[in-house]
Scaffold this active site. Structure first.
Site, short mmCIF file in Angstrom:
data_model
loop_
_atom_site.label_atom_id
_atom_site.label_comp_id
_atom_site.label_asym_id
_atom_site.label_seq_id
_atom_site.Cartn_x
_atom_site.Cartn_y
_atom_site.Cartn_z
N TYR A 48 0.84 -1.21 0.00
CA TYR A 48 0.00 0.00 0.00
C TYR A 48 0.88 1.27 0.00
O TYR A 48 0.38 2.37 -0.16
CB TYR A 48 -0.93 0.06 1.21
CG TYR A 48 -1.90 -1.09 1.35
CD1 TYR A 48 -2.09 -2.02 0.33
CD2 TYR A 48 -2.65 -1.27 2.51
CE1 TYR A 48 -2.97 -3.08 0.47
CE2 TYR A 48 -3.53 -2.31 2.66
CZ TYR A 48 -3.68 -3.22 1.64
OH TYR A 48 -4.56 -4.27 1.79
N LYS A 73 1.51 -6.55 5.91
CA LYS A 73 1.50 -7.76 5.06
C LYS A 73 2.75 -7.83 4.21
O LYS A 73 3.24 -6.80 3.71
CB LYS A 73 0.28 -7.75 4.13
CG LYS A 73 -1.01 -7.37 4.81
CD LYS A 73 -2.23 -7.57 3.93
CE LYS A 73 -3.44 -6.96 4.59
NZ LYS A 73 -3.60 -5.52 4.30
N HIS A 106 0.47 -11.84 2.01
CA HIS A 106 -0.57 -11.07 1.30
C HIS A 106 -1.40 -11.93 0.32
O HIS A 106 -2.60 -11.77 0.23
CB HIS A 106 0.06 -9.88 0.59
CG HIS A 106 -0.86 -8.71 0.42
ND1 HIS A 106 -0.45 -7.41 0.46
CD2 HIS A 106 -2.20 -8.64 0.22
CE1 HIS A 106 -1.48 -6.60 0.29
NE2 HIS A 106 -2.56 -7.33 0.14
N1 LIG Z 1 -5.60 -8.70 2.02
C1 LIG Z 1 -6.00 -8.25 0.85
O1 LIG Z 1 -5.72 -8.85 -0.19
C2 LIG Z 1 -6.82 -7.00 0.79
C3 LIG Z 1 -7.44 -6.61 -0.41
C4 LIG Z 1 -8.21 -5.45 -0.42
C5 LIG Z 1 -8.36 -4.68 0.73
N2 LIG Z 1 -7.71 -5.06 1.89
C6 LIG Z 1 -7.87 -4.27 3.15
O2 LIG Z 1 -9.26 -4.15 3.43
C7 LIG Z 1 -9.57 -2.76 3.61
C8 LIG Z 1 -11.03 -2.49 3.22
O3 LIG Z 1 -11.26 -2.86 1.88
P1 LIG Z 1 -11.46 -1.79 0.69
O4 LIG Z 1 -10.80 -0.53 1.05
O5 LIG Z 1 -11.04 -2.49 -0.56
O6 LIG Z 1 -13.02 -1.63 0.55
P2 LIG Z 1 -14.26 -1.27 1.51
O7 LIG Z 1 -13.80 -0.98 2.88
O8 LIG Z 1 -15.28 -2.33 1.28
O9 LIG Z 1 -14.82 0.03 0.80
C9 LIG Z 1 -14.13 1.25 0.82
C10 LIG Z 1 -14.95 2.24 0.04
O10 LIG Z 1 -16.22 2.41 0.68
C11 LIG Z 1 -16.47 3.78 0.94
N3 LIG Z 1 -17.23 3.81 2.20
C12 LIG Z 1 -16.75 3.55 3.44
N4 LIG Z 1 -17.76 3.59 4.35
C13 LIG Z 1 -18.88 3.89 3.66
C14 LIG Z 1 -20.23 4.07 4.01
N5 LIG Z 1 -20.63 3.95 5.29
N6 LIG Z 1 -21.14 4.33 3.04
C15 LIG Z 1 -20.74 4.46 1.76
N7 LIG Z 1 -19.47 4.30 1.34
C16 LIG Z 1 -18.54 4.02 2.28
C17 LIG Z 1 -15.12 4.43 1.00
O11 LIG Z 1 -15.18 5.77 0.59
P3 LIG Z 1 -14.70 6.96 1.57
O12 LIG Z 1 -13.25 6.70 1.90
O13 LIG Z 1 -14.90 8.19 0.75
O14 LIG Z 1 -15.60 6.89 2.79
C18 LIG Z 1 -14.33 3.61 -0.02
O15 LIG Z 1 -14.58 4.10 -1.33
C19 LIG Z 1 -8.54 -2.05 2.73
O16 LIG Z 1 -8.46 -0.67 3.02
C20 LIG Z 1 -7.31 -2.84 3.06
O17 LIG Z 1 -6.79 -2.43 4.31
C21 LIG Z 1 -6.97 -6.21 1.94
#
Ligand SMILES: NC(=O)c1ccc[n+]([C@@H]2O[C@H](COP(=O)([O-])OP(=O)(O)OC[C@H]3O[C@@H](n4cnc5c(N)ncnc54)[C@H](OP(=O)(O)O)[C@@H]3O)[C@@H](O)[C@H]2O)c1
Length: 276
Positions: A48, A73, A106
């Site tokens: 990241y 990770k 990861h």
């Molecule tokens: N291990 C892996 O392979 C892997 C892969 C992907 C992600 N991850 C981890 O998982 C975390 C979360 O996943 P993600 O970031 O992919 O997706 P997510 O948390 O499902 O979605 C994030 C998106 O949702 C929006 N959001 C957040 N709260 C909201 C709400 N209450 N209503 C409407 N929209 C909302 C955010 O916008 P705003 O910021 O504008 O609120 C952002 O655009 C990542 O940040 C990362 O740390 C790990």
């Protein structure tokens, strides 16, 4: 917010904060805001390119380091044993930390055949005190069986894609049966069409909660750990406000029924998808 007991005897919070895409000064501000809004667990990764941002936010928050659970990770390009230890040390230098509370592989990248060697490096890093708990992301049952057969040690955590359109029932069952806690990445499906789902909108009206809160409460009641990312202080608070209501078993089933075989947000099947 309460804690989950891990298979290594340690405890971690039952809700976390994702930091993917939170970088630089704006990232520091968002993460400080999340900490001040009550998040106790932060999820970052070497790839990241924001471990420094996370470390800076920890310092600026004024919150005691010991009150926070920090996860990072290891990227697939560093799965050789010595590379893994060096990359982990580099991550700690970037974050200005002397240990991570949780450190994860990861992706399994199974075609490369390196994940057992990387897992052995994490076992050793835990012995050295560089990390407290160790786990994986995106591991399928065959990968976990192999770790167990070759090292005798199963991960404490398996962090996987999990949201209403891809609820991972078989993987959750495997994790549960093997004493592994499931952590949910993209718990909102990256704020995709799932937020407009009519079933979830209806349940939001019924429970006087937002669709996001219905989703996080459902994930909580599945005994998994959501780690949503939000840059917005308002949505950070909203997302955490799920501990004052309970979804009935009939309504849990309605949400469970939304899952789709092809429901992954970006078609990243760990059996074939690779990331380095
Ligand atoms: N291990 C892996 O392979 C892997 C892969 C992907 C992600 N991850 C981890 O998982 C975390 C979360 O996943 P993600 O970031 O992919 O997706 P997510 O948390 O499902 O979605 C994030 C998106 O949702 C929006 N959001 C957040 N709260 C909201 C709400 N209450 N209503 C409407 N929209 C909302 C955010 O916008 P705003 O910021 O504008 O609120 C952002 O655009 C990542 O940040 C990362 O740390 C790990």
């Amino acid at each position: 917010m309460s804690m989950y007991k891990l298979n290594d005897g340690r405890n971690i919070p039952n809700f976390g904060f994702g930091t993917y895409k939170l970088n630089g000064h704006a990232g520091v501000q968002s993460i400080v805001s999340a900490i001040n809004n009550g998040y106790k667990m932060l999820d970052t990764a070497y790839n990241y390119e924001n471990e420094g941002t996370v470390g800076k936010a920890i310092e600026e928050s004024g919150v005691n380091r010991d009150e926070l659970t920090i996860t990072s990770k290891l990227p697939g390009r560093y799965y050789a044993h010595q590379d893994a230890i060096t990359a982990l040390q580099e991550s700690l230098y970037r974050a200005h930390l002397d240990h991570f509370d949780l450190y994860l592989l990861h992706w399994p990248n199974p075609k490369r055949g390196m994940y057992v060697e990387a897992w052995q490096a994490l076992i050793d890093a835990q012995k050295f005190g560089l990390v407290k708990s160790i786990g994986v992301c995106n591991f399928l049952p065959e990968h976990l069986d192999k770790l167990k057969a070759e090292t005798g040690i199963l991960p404490a955590i398996n962090q996987i894609e999990l949201h209403p359109y891809f609820n991972q029932a078989p993987m959750r069952k495997y994790d549960h049966d093997n004493g592994i806690v499931t952590m949910d990445w993209s718990p909102l499906g990256r704020a995709s069409s799932v937020l407009k789902d009519p079933v979830l909108i209806e349940l939001g009206k019924k429970y006087h909660k937002t669709v996001g809160q219905i989703i996080f409460r459902w994930e909580h009641q599945l005994d998994t750990i959501p780690i949503p990312k939000s840059a917005s202080p308002v949505r950070q608070r909203e997302n955490l406000d799920i501990f004052d209501f309970e979804i009935s078993s009939d309504d849990m089933k309605k949400i469970n029924d939304l899952t789709k075989p092809d429901g992954r947000t970006n078609d990243q099947d760990p059996a074939v998808y690779e990331e380095f």
